[in-house]
Design an enzyme around this catalytic site. Structure first.
Site, PDB file in Angstrom:
ATOM      1  N   ARG A 289     -22.224  -0.665  37.139  1.00 37.99           N
ATOM      2  CA  ARG A 289     -21.069  -0.918  36.771  1.00 37.99           C
ATOM      3  C   ARG A 289     -21.070   0.464  38.735  1.00 37.99           C
ATOM      4  O   ARG A 289     -21.547   1.398  38.533  1.00 37.99           O
ATOM      5  CB  ARG A 289     -20.165   0.371  36.364  1.00 37.99           C
ATOM      6  N   HIS A 293     -15.479   4.473  36.529  1.00 36.26           N
ATOM      7  CA  HIS A 293     -15.241   3.922  34.885  1.00 36.26           C
ATOM      8  C   HIS A 293     -13.749   3.045  35.173  1.00 36.26           C
ATOM      9  O   HIS A 293     -13.655   2.110  34.885  1.00 36.26           O
ATOM     10  CB  HIS A 293     -15.540   4.447  33.632  1.00 36.26           C
ATOM     11  N   TYR A 302     -22.241  12.744  36.068  1.00 38.02           N
ATOM     12  CA  TYR A 302     -23.044  12.358  35.238  1.00 38.02           C
ATOM     13  C   TYR A 302     -24.285  11.352  35.205  1.00 38.02           C
ATOM     14  O   TYR A 302     -25.013  11.053  35.119  1.00 38.02           O
ATOM     15  CB  TYR A 302     -22.456  12.263  33.450  1.00 38.02           C
TER      16      TYR A 302
END
Ligand SMILES: Cc1ncc(C[n+]2csc(CCOP(=O)(O)OP(=O)(O)O)c2C)c(N)n1
Ligand SMILES: [Mg+2]
Length: 395
Positions: A289, A293, A302
């Site tokens: 990805r 998100h 993160y």
């Protein structure tokens, strides 16, 4: 549009593009990964899955160009949707950036009679099913519930509840089987899309059990994009995800999800097995990805930039472009024409989104049941009275 039919063990030899045969032993890269197009754009003649199945594709030049066009278009439309959200025109957007090849490859592998059950990120599959790309934007703008007819396009509504659609797909596929619609080339198959994080859900594991024991004609297509929001893959599993299939009693294969050719070949094979009555299988499309998100997420919190850069080098569109150039299947004028089409379609998309009418508030009662219900009718009356109470007020 790619209509090529990848023979599993034979080739029709329309192109001399393939360079080498890749097996689990000679792959050099990840021996577990089925790959037909390297990140540098080199064609691999064929590749073997863990059960010995040989995968290959044999597209015409036009079909190769068609796949490239699909990849570019879905990326551009997705970028437009992200921009619209940033400008306050959508409530939220879940970008497919980086996952174009997994979606276009599998989406084009579907035959017209096959039914797909998406998550909320399958805009590329939706595009391949012939649905107007504005449809999911209505959903994320909050002006409708999606808008397309699942039966007409053989593409179910988006599902936000993680993994739930795998159960819907299993029930649907069991019905297909019970109705005797499997068994031949014109048999029906079903595909369920879900993510790496979804594999930890009870729903998905229950779907695996039911599909297996009822021999449902179902392909479980897991896009392993390495994250479930901020949770990395190692928090979901101790084994490669495709290996989980074995414990449920059906085959699993890991494909390079950034390789549109391999994604096509593996999905077409799995769907054809399913339609011929050979039951379910699991495809793990190994991808990344590249964006957030959703537009509500900040991935810099993160994950580190070097990881993203490493995946940039495996970009699904860049490798297809390199292949087309190397093989002289496409030239600069073709690439410019595709870019122009993508630009024009995204401008058109934007104009239509901005012109979308807001629904009447009471219309939310319209699509709950086909013929309404007394309780719902009562709620509609109450809500109408509530809205009327504001008439004439400044608020
Ligand atoms: C049942 C349920 N639990 C939690 C959520 C919140 N949620 C939304 S997306 C997501 C992560 C899904 O990750 P993955 O399955 O890998 O799919 P991806 O978003 O990476 O495509 C979660 C936990 C939800 N929508 N549904
Ligand atoms: Mg994920």
């Amino acid at each position: 549009m790619a209509k090529g039919d990848p023979g599993v063990t034979t080739t029709r030899g329309r192109r001399a593009a393939p360079r080498a045969k890749r097996t689990a032993a000679t792959a050099g890269g990840d021996p577990e990964l089925v790959q037909l197009l390297t990140p540098a754009g080199e064609r691999v003649e064929s590749a073997f899955g863990p059960d010995g199945t040989e995968y290959r594709v044999d597209f015409t030049d036009e079909e190769y160009r068609g796949l490239y066009r699909d990849l570019v278009l879905v990326r551009k439309l997705d970028a437009e949707a992200t921009a619209l959200q940033r400008q306050g025109e959508l409530g939220l957007w879940a970008s497919l950036l980086g996952q174009e090849a997994a979606q276009v490859g599998s989406g084009r592998a579907l035959r017209s009679q096959d039914m797909a059950f998406p998550t909320y990120r399958e805009h590329g599959v939706l595009y391949c099913r012939g649905i107007d790309p504005i449809m999911p934007l209505g959903l994320f703008r909050g002006v409708d519930q999606g808008g397309w007819d699942p039966n007409e396009f053989k593409f179910n509504m988006y599902t936000i509840v993680i993994g739930a659609q795998t159960l819907h797909a299993t029930g649907y596929a069991m019905g297909v089987h019970m109705d005797g619609k499997t068994g031949g080339d014109d048999g029906e198959a079903v595909i369920a899309y879900f993510g790496d994080g979804a594999t930890s859900q009870g729903d998905v594991n229950e779907a695996f059990v039911w599909a297996s024991v009822f021999n449902a004609p179902l392909v479980f297509f897991c896009q392993n994009n390495q994250y479930a929001i901020s949770e990395p893959l190692e928090r979901q599993t101790r084994v490669p995800l495709y290996q989980r299939a074995r414990g449920f009693g059906f085959p699993g294969v890991r494909v390079d999800g950034n390789d549109v050719l391999a994604s096509y070949a593996v999905t077409r094979h799995a769907l054809d097995n399913a339609r011929h009555g050979q039951g379910p299988s699991l495809i793990e499309a190994y991808t990344y990805r590249m964006g957030a998100h959703t537009t509500s997420d900040d991935p810099t919190r993160y994950r580190i930039a070097s990881e993203v850069e490493a995946w940039q080098a495996k970009d699904p569109i860049a490798r297809m472009k390199a292949f087309l150039e190397k093989q002289k299947i496409a030239d600069g004028s073709f690439f410019a024409e595709v870019d122009e089409q993508a630009r024009a379609e995204s401008v058109h998309l934007r104009e239509r989104v901005l012109a979308m009418p807001n629904p009447e508030p009471v219309s939310m009662f319209d699509h709950v049941y086909p013929h309404g219900s007394p309780e719902l009718d009562e709620q509609r009356v109450q809500f109408s009275r509530y809205l009327e109470s504001f008439e004439g007020s400044a608020h």
